[in-house]
Design an enzyme around this catalytic site. Structure first.
Site, mmCIF file in Angstrom:
data_model
loop_
_atom_site.group_PDB
_atom_site.id
_atom_site.type_symbol
_atom_site.label_atom_id
_atom_site.label_comp_id
_atom_site.label_asym_id
_atom_site.label_seq_id
_atom_site.Cartn_x
_atom_site.Cartn_y
_atom_site.Cartn_z
ATOM 1 N N SER A 1 59.287 53.217 -54.752
ATOM 2 C CA SER A 1 60.504 54.029 -54.671
ATOM 3 C C SER A 1 60.278 55.198 -53.703
ATOM 4 O O SER A 1 59.895 54.963 -52.562
ATOM 5 C CB SER A 1 60.895 54.508 -56.077
ATOM 6 O OG SER A 1 62.174 55.057 -56.066
ATOM 7 N N ASP B 1 67.681 45.413 -58.424
ATOM 8 C CA ASP B 1 67.298 46.825 -58.422
ATOM 9 C C ASP B 1 68.505 47.703 -58.720
ATOM 10 O O ASP B 1 69.569 47.538 -58.128
ATOM 11 C CB ASP B 1 66.693 47.199 -57.055
ATOM 12 C CG ASP B 1 65.999 48.545 -57.083
ATOM 13 O OD1 ASP B 1 66.647 49.552 -57.475
ATOM 14 O OD2 ASP B 1 64.817 48.624 -56.713
ATOM 15 N N HIS C 1 64.406 48.347 -60.869
ATOM 16 C CA HIS C 1 63.795 49.285 -59.946
ATOM 17 C C HIS C 1 62.304 49.486 -60.230
ATOM 18 O O HIS C 1 61.944 50.127 -61.219
ATOM 19 C CB HIS C 1 64.528 50.621 -59.987
ATOM 20 C CG HIS C 1 64.082 51.560 -58.913
ATOM 21 N ND1 HIS C 1 64.095 51.213 -57.585
ATOM 22 C CD2 HIS C 1 63.582 52.818 -58.961
ATOM 23 C CE1 HIS C 1 63.641 52.215 -56.864
ATOM 24 N NE2 HIS C 1 63.314 53.203 -57.678
#
Ligand SMILES: *[C@@H]1O[C@H](CO)[C@@H](O)[C@H](O)[C@H]1NC(C)=O
Ligand SMILES: *[C@@H]1O[C@H](CO)[C@@H](O)[C@H](O)[C@H]1NC(C)=O
Ligand SMILES: *[C@@H]1O[C@H](CO)[C@@H](O)[C@H](O)[C@H]1NC(C)=O
Ligand SMILES: *[C@@H]1O[C@H](CO)[C@@H](O)[C@H](O)[C@H]1NC(C)=O
Length: 531
Positions: A194, A406, A442
């Protein structure tokens, strides 16, 4: 005289041998750890923690920032823990942690990244790295906790956040490792997801010598536009009291089920996993209330919301800002993007960085705001290189993975990023490989076979540390043996709990190949092929 020198040399050689060998004993390691003087080696730093953590320790972190939500950490190998506060300017500094494992066989260094807009050290990754023999470093990225409030009126903290905290941490760690172990690390790695994925790509761009191998998971690249994209949702959904607000239950039930209904079967298997998100174009009109229907349907305003939510974010003239959201992510996306509240990371970014104005109202977000953010591009945080010539030249290896469902950064953006780099270099796979992880949310979790050794927060202990099952092992094999990964086999544990056993595994394809169902039990990896 000559003889004396020779004796001295032998003595020196012997004592250094003894020093290295002695780490095999826990007691001597402890002594070595506590007599080490790290503060002196790092200019202007302050020593904040210095302790020996024997294997089996549960490290109490209650004194740390509570919003980071890491109250304690299990430590599974003997570690020498060193924490420093290191200045990066006259008005900024990083909290730095270096964990040195007693057994350091591969002479490897691992730097770890951060997430969100955080200043949170990922202690689980420090434990994960050291458990696998890496001397492992993490920083707070220049600030503390999960908000960006200290960035207000302090561009130095933004600079730390963009690139300087990680680079400073890595330079300091390398110096300390060399002093501690008597030799510099032989191989240097980075692991992040991320925001942490973006940090890895930024390092390859700005400090190509820092790492030999980089894992950049679900990278937050094209960062300014990403913040605009995620600010886009709130003005569309409105808050929970607005007239056509769509409730969390409607998202999780009605809408998610309809997305799955329309798209799950495209890959030939109904299993809640959309293998190839590119082929899924969700049509929300099927949910429009018919005649006098009032339940299990949406009114036309709500259908209009969905059309905007699932569309790419563009300027009024049609120019792309950010690709469309991943359909099928709804169950997780309601906790942030679709919750009827501002997306906090974007809100903070505009308030404390772009406008320096705590009163900025996220419900007024428009494409003018993202244009401003992109123009400002503070500390060149964008992170959207087309080429990485220096990193390639020095033999660096880069690996990205990204989940197909995601809920915070769309997988389509990593695809766009990789494709754009491939346009500029038709041998991109020589040093940059990308794997799409079907059914992953995610960075972790989701219905797919998502465990790939991505972090200490995932059940990495339940899978072997080998290049086929673990991305960190894969980058090590690529860097040290020249063995480039052609696939990554992900694991889905029963209830995501390794002690309950494996539910199924799936071999994720090297992009641009696509997962393709052939025949047989879809829970067998062998029923699928990469085409
Ligand atoms: C969290 O703990 C680390 C060391 O354990 C320290 O360096 C850092 O300053 C702490 N952060 C806060 C906000 O207390
Ligand atoms: C470094 O330490 C000196 C002496 O304590 C201090 O005057 C100086 O401001 C420090 N520099 C930074 C960047 O913190
Ligand atoms: C973060 O916490 C550390 C330790 O408490 C402190 O020294 C540092 O100044 C803090 N950073 C910011 C940006 O507030
Ligand atoms: C929605 O309404 C409730 C009840 O009137 C109120 O407590 C709440 O603060 C409102 N929420 C928002 C986001 O305006």
């Amino acid at each position: 005289m000559v003889k004396l020198i020779r004796v001295c040399l032998i003595l020196v050689a012997l004592s250094s041998l003894v020093a290295v060998a002695s780490y095999s004993s826990s007691r001597n390691f402890r002594k070595h750890c506590l007599s080490f003087e790290p503060g002196k080696l790092i200019w202007n730093s302050t020593l904040t923690r210095h302790e020996h953590l024997p294997r089996g320790t549960t490290l109490d972190l209650e004194d740390n920032t509570s919003s980071c939500n890491r109250p304690s950490q299990e430590v599974t190998v003997d570690v020498c823990r060193i924490a420093l506060q290191i200045p990066t300017s006259s008005r900024s500094s990083i909290s730095f942690e270096l964990w040195l494992p007693r057994i350091w066989e591969g002479a490897r260094y691992l730097a770890t990244g951060n997430g969100g807009i955080d200043g949170c050290i990922k202690y689980e990754d420090l434990a994960y790295g050291t458990a696998n023999g890496f001397a492992t470093m993490g920083t707070n990225n220049g600030h503390n906790g999960t908000t960006g409030i200290t960035m207000l009126n302090n561009p130095d903290i933004i600079e730390d956040f963009s690139y300087r905290a990680l680079h400073t941490g890595t330079e300091s760690a390398k110096k300390l490792i060399k002093a501690f172990n008597g030799k510099a690390p032989a191989h240097n790695y980075y692991l992040g997801c991320s925001l942490g994925g973006r940090m890895g790509i930024k390092a390859a761009e700005a400090f190509p010598q820092d790492y030999d191998g980089i894992i950049a998971g679900c990278p937050a690249v094209d960062f300014n536009n990403l913040q605009g994209d995620r600010a886009m949702f709130y003005p569309i959904t409105g808050n929970m009291n607005s007239t056509n607000y769509i409730t969390v239950d409607t998202w999780k039930g009605l809408i998610h089920n309809e997305v799955i209904n329309q798209c799950d079967g495209i890959d030939g298997v109904m299993d809640g996993i959309i293998e190839i998100p590119d082929k899924c174009f969700f049509n929300p009109n099927t949910l429009l209330c018919k005649n006098n229907q009032v339940e299990n349907c949406l009114n036309s305003h709500q259908v209009g919301q969905l059309e905007r939510i699932y569309a790419p974010h563009t300027y009024p003239d049609g120019k792309l800002i950010f690709p469309r959201m991943n359909p099928g992510n709804e169950i997780q996306a309601v906790s942030k993007l679709l919750t009827g509240a501002p997306f906090s990371y974007s809100e903070d970014w505009f308030k404390f960085v772009v406008y320096n104005d705590p009163d900025w109202d996220p419900s007024t977000y428009s494409t003018d705001d993202v244009r401003n953010a992109d123009k400002l591009n503070p500390s060149n945080i964008r992170t959207y290189p087309r080429i990485l010539p220096e990193f390639k030249k020095r033999g660096g290896k880069l690996l990205s993975y990204h989940g197909g469902q995601d809920n915070q950064i769309t997988q389509f953006n990593t695809q766009r990023f990789w494709d754009r780099m491939a346009e500029a270099d038709d041998k991109l796979q020589d040093y940059y490989r990308y794997f799409r992880i079907s059914g992953m949310s995610h960075c972790n979790s989701g219905p797919g076979a998502w465990v790939v050794g991505q972090s200490g927060g995932s059940p990495a202990k339940g899978i072997p540390f080998d290049p086929e099952h673990n991305v960190l092992a894969a980058i090590v094999a690529w860097v040290e043996k020249g063995s480039a990964p052609n696939s990554i086999t992900g694991t889905k544990f029963v209830d995501d709990n390794p002690t309950e056993g494996i539910e199924f595994q799936r071999t994720h394809c090297l992009y641009p190949k696509s997962q393709t169902y052939i025949r047989g039990d879809p829970k067998e990896s062998s029923s699928w092929e990469c085409k």
